[in-house]
Design a protein around this motif. Structure first.
Motif, PDB file in Angstrom:
ATOM      1  N   UNK A 332       0.936  -1.312   0.155  1.00 22.75           N
ATOM      2  CA  UNK A 332       0.050   0.012   0.078  1.00 22.75           C
ATOM      3  C   UNK A 332       0.872   1.313   0.102  1.00 22.75           C
ATOM      4  N   UNK A 333       1.955   1.247   0.838  1.00 28.91           N
ATOM      5  CA  UNK A 333       2.928   2.434   0.788  1.00 28.91           C
ATOM      6  C   UNK A 333       3.451   2.871  -0.677  1.00 28.91           C
ATOM      7  N   UNK A 334       3.773   1.651  -1.232  1.00 24.99           N
ATOM      8  CA  UNK A 334       4.550   1.797  -2.570  1.00 24.99           C
ATOM      9  C   UNK A 334       3.303   2.280  -3.548  1.00 24.99           C
ATOM     10  N   UNK A 335       2.160   1.685  -3.295  1.00 24.44           N
ATOM     11  CA  UNK A 335       1.180   2.173  -4.224  1.00 24.44           C
ATOM     12  C   UNK A 335       0.966   3.448  -4.062  1.00 24.44           C
ATOM     13  N   UNK A 336       0.867   4.156  -2.867  1.00 22.65           N
ATOM     14  CA  UNK A 336       0.908   5.524  -2.787  1.00 22.65           C
ATOM     15  C   UNK A 336       1.933   6.327  -3.355  1.00 22.65           C
ATOM     16  N   UNK A 337       3.014   5.787  -3.030  1.00 20.18           N
ATOM     17  CA  UNK A 337       4.075   6.495  -3.841  1.00 20.18           C
ATOM     18  C   UNK A 337       4.130   6.638  -5.167  1.00 20.18           C
ATOM     19  N   UNK A 338       3.453   5.495  -5.882  1.00 21.44           N
ATOM     20  CA  UNK A 338       3.419   5.460  -7.174  1.00 21.44           C
ATOM     21  C   UNK A 338       2.426   6.446  -7.804  1.00 21.44           C
ATOM     22  N   UNK A 339       1.408   6.779  -6.965  1.00 19.69           N
ATOM     23  CA  UNK A 339       0.319   7.866  -7.117  1.00 19.69           C
ATOM     24  C   UNK A 339       0.972   9.475  -6.765  1.00 19.69           C
ATOM     25  N   UNK A 340       2.143   9.566  -6.475  1.00 20.08           N
ATOM     26  CA  UNK A 340       2.875  10.829  -6.182  1.00 20.08           C
ATOM     27  C   UNK A 340       2.712  11.147  -4.773  1.00 20.08           C
ATOM     28  N   UNK A 341       2.267  10.290  -3.882  1.00 23.56           N
ATOM     29  CA  UNK A 341       2.237  10.494  -2.080  1.00 23.56           C
ATOM     30  C   UNK A 341       3.351   9.960  -1.587  1.00 23.56           C
ATOM     31  N   UNK A 342       3.444  10.439  -0.579  1.00 24.63           N
ATOM     32  CA  UNK A 342       4.812   9.804   0.567  1.00 24.63           C
ATOM     33  C   UNK A 342       3.838   8.489   1.089  1.00 24.63           C
ATOM     34  N   UNK A 343       4.219   7.508   1.017  1.00 24.59           N
ATOM     35  CA  UNK A 343       3.858   6.340   1.884  1.00 24.59           C
ATOM     36  C   UNK A 343       4.489   5.898   2.881  1.00 24.59           C
ATOM     37  N   UNK A 344       3.846   5.788   4.104  1.00 27.78           N
ATOM     38  CA  UNK A 344       4.816   5.511   5.374  1.00 27.78           C
ATOM     39  C   UNK A 344       3.950   4.373   6.327  1.00 27.78           C
ATOM     40  N   UNK A 345       4.829   3.344   6.717  1.00 29.85           N
ATOM     41  CA  UNK A 345       4.260   2.381   7.447  1.00 29.85           C
ATOM     42  C   UNK A 345       5.153   2.507   8.898  1.00 29.85           C
ATOM     43  N   UNK A 346       4.667   2.085   9.952  1.00 25.97           N
ATOM     44  CA  UNK A 346       5.157   2.002  11.095  1.00 25.97           C
ATOM     45  C   UNK A 346       4.980   0.805  11.895  1.00 25.97           C
ATOM     46  N   UNK A 347       5.952   0.685  13.206  1.00 20.97           N
ATOM     47  CA  UNK A 347       5.397  -0.349  14.183  1.00 20.97           C
ATOM     48  C   UNK A 347       5.043   0.384  15.471  1.00 20.97           C
ATOM     49  N   UNK A 348       3.909   0.049  15.921  1.00 21.20           N
ATOM     50  CA  UNK A 348       3.615   0.391  17.285  1.00 21.20           C
ATOM     51  C   UNK A 348       3.220  -1.055  18.166  1.00 21.20           C
ATOM     52  N   UNK A 349       3.256  -0.566  19.548  1.00 23.24           N
ATOM     53  CA  UNK A 349       3.392  -1.476  20.345  1.00 23.24           C
ATOM     54  C   UNK A 349       1.959  -2.172  21.015  1.00 23.24           C
ATOM     55  N   UNK A 350       1.081  -2.559  19.947  1.00 17.56           N
ATOM     56  CA  UNK A 350      -0.065  -3.241  20.350  1.00 17.56           C
ATOM     57  C   UNK A 350       0.391  -4.787  20.373  1.00 17.56           C
ATOM     58  N   UNK A 351       0.974  -4.983  21.558  1.00 23.45           N
ATOM     59  CA  UNK A 351       1.274  -6.404  21.586  1.00 23.45           C
ATOM     60  C   UNK A 351       0.065  -7.335  22.474  1.00 23.45           C
TER      61      UNK A 351
END
Length: 509
Positions: A332-351
């Motif tokens: 999804x992040x790379x798809x957003x980048x292909x559309x000219x947007x910055x795509x960002x993924x992250x890790x959060x601590x929902x364990x």
């Protein structure tokens, strides 16, 4: 002959087993509901109060009483622990493993050595209050039972009619605090005893969900793939002995016979769903890692709008790769980048279910890191949530900042499931959406979602319809939870593309 020794959960005693016991006995079994000290009227608590060891002793006494008359009889003992009852069951089985043919976990967690039953209390407000009491020392006192309208805080009441709920309330007893605060001590012998898990789907647990957690690589769940471990589901709430005693009796008889669904070890069924390829061909945009955030930046001039993708959970802390590297999030992040947007993924601590507050802080910090990047237009950001991360939408819906141009969610959980114990108002998107103003919301809805999660989505859709939020529902009629890597691309890709186009439109207006 099978001898069933049945141990009730928090606030409840032997009375809850009456109908199930009668059906088991009618099928030829011997059944004993184990009275617990300080809970059942015929076992008054000692002056110092009852604790977990007291209840373990109660179960051991029941085992020994069966053994005293079992010489040469061929009788096998099956211990059944419901809810809190699994703690004294495991404590007793650990000290009498050679006498136990099977332990049945009835809609309960997996207690661990050294942890008290408090760790499994679903009502998190109560858990926090009692944890503070434990830090102050001492186990004296009792926890009052719920009122008639409060049982939902301890588990789903699905399937309970008015008469059953009245009975549950009328016969409820205070729970001695020592039974919840004293740590469970296991020597390890219980690991040799075959086990069965009975999951009540109305309370939020399913075999499919447990298999997914195993596939995520949680080491604490690896033991569930042992061939001696079986699983059953009951389509009811947390008290099946009251809502469907005949069905429960049938499942217990089958469990005693060694039946049940077996889980496959992680990786044994091929690539786990969360690691399967993204169904769209997207350009190989390089990753730019910033602490717990990965950016996928298009080759474009000037600051660009950004889409931040927030994974679901709970996800085991030791799982690798971490969610920001999962193919779906990266795709999804790379798809957003292909559309000219910055795509960002992250890790959060929902364990763990209790980690939502911490995860919300992680997401907020990650979003600010993305907005602070000079390649990002800080005034044009969208947030896209997945699965169990759906509860984290609540903060953004309740007070959407001006720079938040769109909020999207794929197969989200949009209200705490019954066994999660999140009784407060913070992580309840259906309530929060009333304060969202005209925020655009794009919701990808899986047509074959589990009924429990689907109900939370429908409640949100109804609430959004009564608010000023601009909700767009993108349906995937034949899609399952996590459809990107589970279902055929022809069933999912059109909806994925439509949702991405909608998000980009809101970002570029």
């Amino acid at each position: 002959m099978t001898v069933f020794l049945m141990v009730a959960g928090v606030f409840t005693g032997t009375h809850v087993w009456r109908e199930t016991a009668a059906r088991l006995a009618g099928a030829g079994g011997e059944v004993h509901a184990v009275p617990l000290t300080g809970i059942d009227p015929d076992r008054p608590a000692p002056p110092a109060g009852a604790d977990l060891e007291t209840h373990i002793a109660d179960v051991i006494a029941a085992i020994d009483a069966v053994d005293a008359g079992a010489a040469g009889s061929g009788r096998e003992i099956v211990l059944v622990g419901h809810d809190y009852g699994i703690h004294p069951v495991l404590g007793a089985a650990d000290r009498r493993p050679e006498h136990i043919a099977r332990v049945v976990y009835l809609d309960c967690g997996m207690p661990r050595n050294g942890l008290p039953a408090l760790a499994a209390v679903p009502d998190q407000e109560t858990r926090a209050r009692l944890a503070e009491r434990a830090r102050q020392g001492g186990y004296a006192g009792e926890l009052p039972p719920p009122g008639r309208d409060e049982w939902q805080r301890w588990g789903s009441t699905a399937g309970l009619g008015d008469a059953a709920l009245d009975r549950l309330t009328a016969l409820a007893a205070p729970q001695p605090l020592g039974t919840l605060l004293q740590p469970l001590r296991l020597g390890g012998a219980v690991a040799s005893v075959p086990t069965t898990g009975v999951l009540c789907t109305g309370n939020g647990a399913t075999i499919e969900l447990v298999q997914r957690l195993v596939d995520l690589g949680d080491p604490t769940l690896a033991a569930l793939t042992d061939p001696r471990v079986g699983f059953f589901e009951l389509p009811t709430g947390h008290w099946p002995m009251l809502s469907c005693p005949a069905d429960l009796a049938d499942v217990l008889l089958r469990a005693a016979a060694g039946e049940g669904h077996r889980l496959r070890p992680a990786g044994a069924g091929g690539t786990p769903a969360h690691l399967r390829p993204f169904p769209l061909d997207v350009p190989e945009v390089p990753r730019d890692r910033k602490d717990h955030v990965d950016l996928y930046v298009p080759a474009a001039d000037g600051p660009r709008p950004a889409v931040v993708f927030v994974h679901g959970g709970p996800v085991p802390a030791g799982g690798r790769p971490t969610p920001r590297e999962w193919p779906t999030l990266v795709g999804y992040a790379r798809l957003a980048a292909a559309e000219g947007m910055v795509g960002a993924t992250l890790d959060h601590r929902l364990h763990d279910i209790g980690d939502y507050e911490r995860a919300a802080g992680d997401v907020a910090a990650a979003v600010e890191r993305v907005r602070a990047d000079p390649r990002v237009d800080a005034d044009r950001v969208a947030l896209w949530f997945f699965s169990g991360g759906g509860l984290l939408t609540a903060d953004w819906l309740a007070a959407p900042p001006a720079w938040l141009r769109c909020l999207a969610a794929s197969y989200p959980v949009l209200a705490p499931l019954p066994n999660w114990g999140l009784t407060g108002g913070r992580f309840r998107p259906a309530r929060a959406v009333a304060h969202a103003g005209a925020l655009p919301v794009v919701l990808l809805r899986a047509g074959r979602e589990s009924p429990e999660i689907a109900a939370t989505v429908e409640a949100f859709v109804t609430a959004a319809g009564n608010s000023a939020a601009h909700l767009e529902v993108v349906d995937v009629p034949d899609g399952h939870h996590g459809f990107e890597t589970i279902d055929p691309p022809e069933d999912t890709v059109p909806a994925m593309r439509r949702a991405m186009r909608s998000v980009i439109t809101h970002l570029t207006r």
